[in-house]
Design a protein around this motif. Structure first.
Motif, short mmCIF file in Angstrom:
data_model
loop_
_atom_site.label_atom_id
_atom_site.label_comp_id
_atom_site.label_asym_id
_atom_site.label_seq_id
_atom_site.Cartn_x
_atom_site.Cartn_y
_atom_site.Cartn_z
N GLN A 1 1.04 -1.07 -0.04
CA GLN A 1 -0.16 -0.11 0.01
C GLN A 1 0.85 1.23 0.14
N GLN B 1 0.10 0.47 -4.40
CA GLN B 1 -1.11 1.02 -5.04
C GLN B 1 -1.80 1.96 -3.70
N THR C 1 -5.57 2.39 -2.39
CA THR C 1 -6.89 2.06 -2.58
C THR C 1 -7.85 2.52 -1.55
N ALA D 1 -12.73 2.91 -1.09
CA ALA D 1 -13.94 2.20 -1.72
C ALA D 1 -15.11 3.32 -1.53
#
Length: 126
Positions: free
Chosen positions: A3, A96, A98, A100
């Motif tokens: 992450q 990455q 991320t 939601a």
């Protein structure tokens, strides 16, 4: 998968359409937003209240739009685009980023006629 650190900045509400329709929408939501730019048929707004996540901010924007009275909602619906642009800044690590947005908030956005966009800013130099 690694992450990377990222920072949520804000969500800009970008509008494009007739100047009269934008004026009508802004006149109703003015107490809840800060007008960053408004030139004729283009405007960029942010919520006056800051939230710690994109999802909470998107939910608040959708609730604001869903509360528009009939005339202002009609003006909103006539706009050529109504875009919620999530601003993020990535950290300096590889990996990455991320996140939601829940189905509930996505549904609210759809019912509000909001398009979703994102802007990712590069890391700040040390």
């Amino acid at each position: 998968m690694s992450q990377i650190e990222g920072t949520f900045f804000n969500v800009d509400l970008d509008l494009h359409g007739s100047a009269a329709d934008i004026e009508q929408v802004i006149s109703f939501i003015a107490p809840s937003v800060v007008v960053m730019r408004h030139e004729g048929g283009d405007a960029s707004l942010e919520l006056a209240e800051q939230f710690s996540s994109a999802e909470a901010t998107l939910q608040a924007i959708a609730e604001l739009i869903q509360a528009l009275p009939y005339d202002a909602r009609s003006a909103w619906d006539r706009l050529k685009y109504r875009r919620a642009d999530i601003g993020l800044q990535i950290g300096s690590q590889h990996g990455q980023l991320t996140g939601a947005i829940s189905l509930e908030v996505l549904g609210m956005m759809v019912r509000s006629g909001l398009e979703l966009a994102y802007t990712v800013y590069p890391p700040v130099a040390d």
